[in-house]
Design a protein around this motif. Structure first.
Motif, PDB file in Angstrom:
ATOM      1  N   ASP A 131       0.814  -1.228   0.000  1.00 47.22           N
ATOM      2  CA  ASP A 131       0.000   0.000   0.000  1.00 47.22           C
ATOM      3  C   ASP A 131       0.842   1.269   0.000  1.00 47.22           C
ATOM      4  OD1 ASP A 131      -2.319  -1.575   0.090  1.00 47.22           O
ATOM      5  OD2 ASP A 131      -2.258  -1.662   2.273  1.00 47.22           O
ATOM      6  N   ALA A 132       1.955   1.258  -0.736  1.00 46.62           N
ATOM      7  CA  ALA A 132       2.803   2.447  -0.817  1.00 46.62           C
ATOM      8  C   ALA A 132       2.186   3.454  -1.779  1.00 46.62           C
ATOM      9  CB  ALA A 132       4.200   2.064  -1.274  1.00 46.62           C
ATOM     10  N   VAL A 133       2.237   4.717  -1.382  1.00 48.82           N
ATOM     11  CA  VAL A 133       1.721   5.796  -2.221  1.00 48.82           C
ATOM     12  C   VAL A 133       2.829   6.815  -2.462  1.00 48.82           C
ATOM     13  CG1 VAL A 133      -0.684   5.520  -1.497  1.00 48.82           C
ATOM     14  CG2 VAL A 133       0.806   7.038  -0.226  1.00 48.82           C
ATOM     15  N   PRO A 134       2.853   7.444  -3.638  1.00 48.37           N
ATOM     16  CA  PRO A 134       3.894   8.443  -3.923  1.00 48.37           C
ATOM     17  C   PRO A 134       3.818   9.609  -2.949  1.00 48.37           C
ATOM     18  CG  PRO A 134       2.629   7.902  -5.900  1.00 48.37           C
ATOM     19  CD  PRO A 134       1.944   7.251  -4.751  1.00 48.37           C
ATOM     20  N   ILE A 185      10.711  11.033 -10.688  1.00 47.41           N
ATOM     21  CA  ILE A 185      12.104  11.182 -11.127  1.00 47.41           C
ATOM     22  C   ILE A 185      12.440  10.329 -12.341  1.00 47.41           C
ATOM     23  CG2 ILE A 185      12.960  11.932  -8.882  1.00 47.41           C
ATOM     24  CD1 ILE A 185      13.917   9.045  -8.412  1.00 47.41           C
ATOM     25  N   GLY A 186      11.474   9.520 -12.812  1.00 47.75           N
ATOM     26  CA  GLY A 186      11.743   8.712 -13.996  1.00 47.75           C
ATOM     27  C   GLY A 186      10.600   7.781 -14.309  1.00 47.75           C
ATOM     28  N   ASN A 187      10.810   6.976 -15.342  1.00 47.44           N
ATOM     29  CA  ASN A 187       9.831   5.987 -15.764  1.00 47.44           C
ATOM     30  C   ASN A 187      10.545   4.670 -16.034  1.00 47.44           C
ATOM     31  OD1 ASN A 187       7.228   7.410 -16.033  1.00 47.44           O
ATOM     32  ND2 ASN A 187       8.423   8.710 -17.417  1.00 47.44           N
ATOM     33  N   THR A 210       5.770   5.075 -13.304  1.00 47.01           N
ATOM     34  CA  THR A 210       6.518   6.240 -12.832  1.00 47.01           C
ATOM     35  C   THR A 210       7.329   5.871 -11.596  1.00 47.01           C
ATOM     36  OG1 THR A 210       4.762   7.671 -13.653  1.00 47.01           O
ATOM     37  CG2 THR A 210       6.295   8.639 -12.091  1.00 47.01           C
ATOM     38  N   ILE A 211       8.562   6.352 -11.558  1.00 44.16           N
ATOM     39  CA  ILE A 211       9.421   6.175 -10.387  1.00 44.16           C
ATOM     40  C   ILE A 211       9.365   7.471  -9.593  1.00 44.16           C
ATOM     41  CG2 ILE A 211      11.766   5.773  -9.551  1.00 44.16           C
ATOM     42  CD1 ILE A 211      12.309   4.364 -12.245  1.00 44.16           C
ATOM     43  N   TYR A 212       9.018   7.358  -8.312  1.00 39.18           N
ATOM     44  CA  TYR A 212       8.933   8.529  -7.442  1.00 39.18           C
ATOM     45  C   TYR A 212      10.129   8.568  -6.501  1.00 39.18           C
ATOM     46  CZ  TYR A 212       4.226   9.084  -9.168  1.00 39.18           C
ATOM     47  OH  TYR A 212       3.154   9.278  -9.990  1.00 39.18           O
TER      48      TYR A 212
END
Length: 112
Positions: free
Chosen positions: A18-21, A26-28, A33-35
């Motif tokens: 359950d991780a949220v940005p 910072i990238g894909n 998407t990479i946060y």
């Protein structure tokens, strides 16, 4: 389920749930998407540190992860920020506070 041969840590224990940005994009990678940061269910914050190392068989190499590193599927590695203090109490803390307030009643002072 993948298990590290040295530590015996099952991969399932190292996956962020359950991780949220909570930071900048910072990238894909493969359309995802990479946060810079993510926050988990408990309000703990993690910083992106790279891609998960893989074995020759293609499985994630659990033993190559450092202490405090976790996997965010598909194979991003985030490290727990130990100095981060959540701005809001986590869900467990709120639940615990409601349970303890139910059982701990203010004592009544004797009548004078």
């Amino acid at each position: 389920m993948s298990v590290g041969p040295v530590t015996g840590r099952p991969l399932i224990y190292l996956i962020l749930q359950d991780a949220v940005p909570s930071g900048l994009a910072i990238g894909n990678l493969g359309g995802d998407t990479i946060y810079e940061f993510v926050t988990d269910y408990f309000g703990k914050r993690y910083r992106y540190v790279g891609l998960a190392p893989r074995r020759w068989s293609g499985e994630i190499d659990v033993d190559a992860l450092q202490a405090g590193e976790f996997i965010l599927p598909p194979n991003l590695v985030y490290r727990l920020e130990r100095s981060h203090v959540a701005r809001q109490p986590g869900r467990i803390a709120r639940l615990w506070a409601s349970v303890t307030s139910f059982f701990v009643r203010p004592s009544k002072s004797p009548s004078r």
